[in-house]
Design a protein around this motif. Structure first.
Motif, short mmCIF file in Angstrom:
data_model
loop_
_atom_site.label_atom_id
_atom_site.label_comp_id
_atom_site.label_asym_id
_atom_site.label_seq_id
_atom_site.Cartn_x
_atom_site.Cartn_y
_atom_site.Cartn_z
N SER A 129 46.92 42.77 46.07
CA SER A 129 46.75 43.54 44.82
C SER A 129 47.60 42.94 43.70
O SER A 129 47.15 42.85 42.55
CB SER A 129 47.14 45.00 45.05
N GLU A 130 48.81 42.48 44.02
CA GLU A 130 49.68 41.83 43.03
C GLU A 130 49.07 40.51 42.58
O GLU A 130 49.07 40.16 41.39
CB GLU A 130 51.07 41.58 43.61
N ALA A 131 48.54 39.78 43.56
CA ALA A 131 47.94 38.48 43.25
C ALA A 131 46.71 38.65 42.36
O ALA A 131 46.50 37.88 41.42
CB ALA A 131 47.56 37.77 44.55
N LYS A 132 45.92 39.67 42.65
CA LYS A 132 44.71 39.93 41.86
C LYS A 132 45.07 40.24 40.42
O LYS A 132 44.41 39.79 39.49
CB LYS A 132 43.91 41.11 42.46
N PHE A 133 46.11 41.03 40.24
CA PHE A 133 46.57 41.38 38.89
C PHE A 133 46.99 40.12 38.14
O PHE A 133 46.57 39.87 37.00
CB PHE A 133 47.73 42.38 38.96
N LEU A 134 47.77 39.27 38.79
CA LEU A 134 48.27 38.05 38.14
C LEU A 134 47.13 37.09 37.77
O LEU A 134 47.24 36.32 36.81
CB LEU A 134 49.28 37.35 39.05
N CYS A 135 46.05 37.11 38.54
CA CYS A 135 44.93 36.19 38.29
C CYS A 135 43.88 36.78 37.35
O CYS A 135 42.86 36.14 37.07
CB CYS A 135 44.29 35.78 39.61
N THR A 136 44.13 37.96 36.82
CA THR A 136 43.21 38.58 35.87
C THR A 136 43.24 37.82 34.55
O THR A 136 44.29 37.35 34.13
CB THR A 136 43.64 40.05 35.61
N ASP A 137 42.08 37.74 33.89
CA ASP A 137 42.00 37.10 32.58
C ASP A 137 42.82 37.93 31.58
O ASP A 137 42.58 39.13 31.42
CB ASP A 137 40.53 37.04 32.15
N PHE A 138 43.77 37.27 30.93
CA PHE A 138 44.70 38.00 30.07
C PHE A 138 43.99 38.67 28.90
O PHE A 138 44.29 39.80 28.54
CB PHE A 138 45.80 37.07 29.54
N ARG A 139 43.05 37.96 28.31
CA ARG A 139 42.40 38.51 27.10
C ARG A 139 41.59 39.75 27.38
O ARG A 139 41.61 40.69 26.60
CB ARG A 139 41.56 37.43 26.42
N SER A 140 40.90 39.78 28.51
CA SER A 140 40.13 41.00 28.80
C SER A 140 41.06 42.14 29.18
O SER A 140 40.78 43.30 28.88
CB SER A 140 39.05 40.76 29.86
N TYR A 141 42.17 41.82 29.80
CA TYR A 141 43.18 42.84 30.11
C TYR A 141 43.74 43.42 28.82
O TYR A 141 43.94 44.61 28.68
CB TYR A 141 44.28 42.20 30.94
N TRP A 142 43.96 42.53 27.85
CA TRP A 142 44.63 42.92 26.61
C TRP A 142 43.69 43.61 25.63
O TRP A 142 44.13 44.37 24.78
CB TRP A 142 45.23 41.67 25.96
N ARG A 143 42.43 43.33 25.76
CA ARG A 143 41.44 43.79 24.78
C ARG A 143 41.40 45.32 24.64
O ARG A 143 41.13 45.84 23.58
CB ARG A 143 40.05 43.28 25.18
N THR A 144 41.67 46.01 25.70
CA THR A 144 41.63 47.47 25.67
C THR A 144 42.92 48.05 25.08
O THR A 144 43.15 49.25 25.10
CB THR A 144 41.43 48.03 27.09
#
Ligand SMILES: [Zn+2]
Length: 230
Positions: free
Chosen positions: A191-206
């Motif tokens: 779960s930690e690894a999945k979070f770190l590998c998330t695209d930053f811009r889509s995470y930030w967009r919201t």
């Protein structure tokens, strides 16, 4: 087509910055370049070698509200653009240089954006560098989403200081390090690894816009680009 657009954008920015540059800024930019080279020495020691198939250009000061990096893949060139405030705040110039240096360490290919790992690493590295060099302290807590990014990366680095260097022997491009490799090499939870590998811009967009030291995100990037062509 995409390349052409990108080149046009770059030329527009180049022209803009040349126009805005005062004569004294040229020697200041040379000083920034010297600092950038020192930063790279430190970053390479910690996180492994820079992709030197890309040429480094002298950093430019702009009238933008935030810093950013342009990577010209066809020409194998990179240039860091600093915010207008960095001109009067040496600590901010250092912060922006150190942050952007991490993005220049291993440029991402076409169609890819930085992961939370890369963005968080850039900001963690930059804040630590500025704390040491300028004796500044950075606070957390002004934004839960940014805090989550910083926390995830700090935890990863706290477990093993050389983890990025080791990971990059397997996958040199930081934003291409995937969850499988992270679990295997860093020994963290999936779960930690999945979070770190998330695209930053889509995470930030919201995210709603906010101000603070750690705001090196897509929102500011977009705001900056808007201000240049207005
Ligand atoms: Zn960044």
């Amino acid at each position: 087509m995409r390349t052409l657009r990108f080149m046009e954008d770059l030329l527009a920015i180049e022209a803009e910055t040349k126009f805005l540059l005062a004569a004294g800024d040229r020697s200041y930019e040379q000083k920034l370049m010297q600092e950038l080279l020192r930063i790279f020495k430190e970053a390479e020691l910690k996180f492994g070698p820079r992709d030197d198939s890309y040429q480094l250009s002298v950093p430019r000061i702009t009238e933008c509200a935030s810093s950013r990096t342009y990577i010209l893949r066809p020409l194998r060139m990179t240039r860091i653009y600093l915010s207008r405030e960095s001109r009067i705040k040496p600590w901010l110039a250092s912060l922006e240089l150190a942050h952007e240096a991490i993005h220049v360490l291993s440029p991402i290919g076409f169609g890819g954006g930085p992961t939370i790992l890369e963005e968080g690493l850039a900001e963690c590295f930059a804040q630590r560098y500025v704390s040491r060099v300028h004796g500044m302290e950075f606070e957390r807590g002004s934004n839960p989403k940014a805090d989550a990014v910083m926390q995830a990366v700090s935890t990863l680095l706290a477990k093993n200081d050389s983890v990025i260097k080791v990971l990059r022997t397997r996958q040199p491009v930081i934003s291409k390090i995937d969850e499988k490799l992270l679990v295997e090499v860093a020994g963290i939870k999936l779960s930690e690894a999945k979070f770190l590998c998330t695209d930053f811009r889509s995470y930030w967009r919201t995210q709603s816009p906010w101000s603070g030291f750690a705001t090196q995100g897509a929102e500011r990037l977009a705001a900056c680009l808007r201000s240049i062509w207005k």
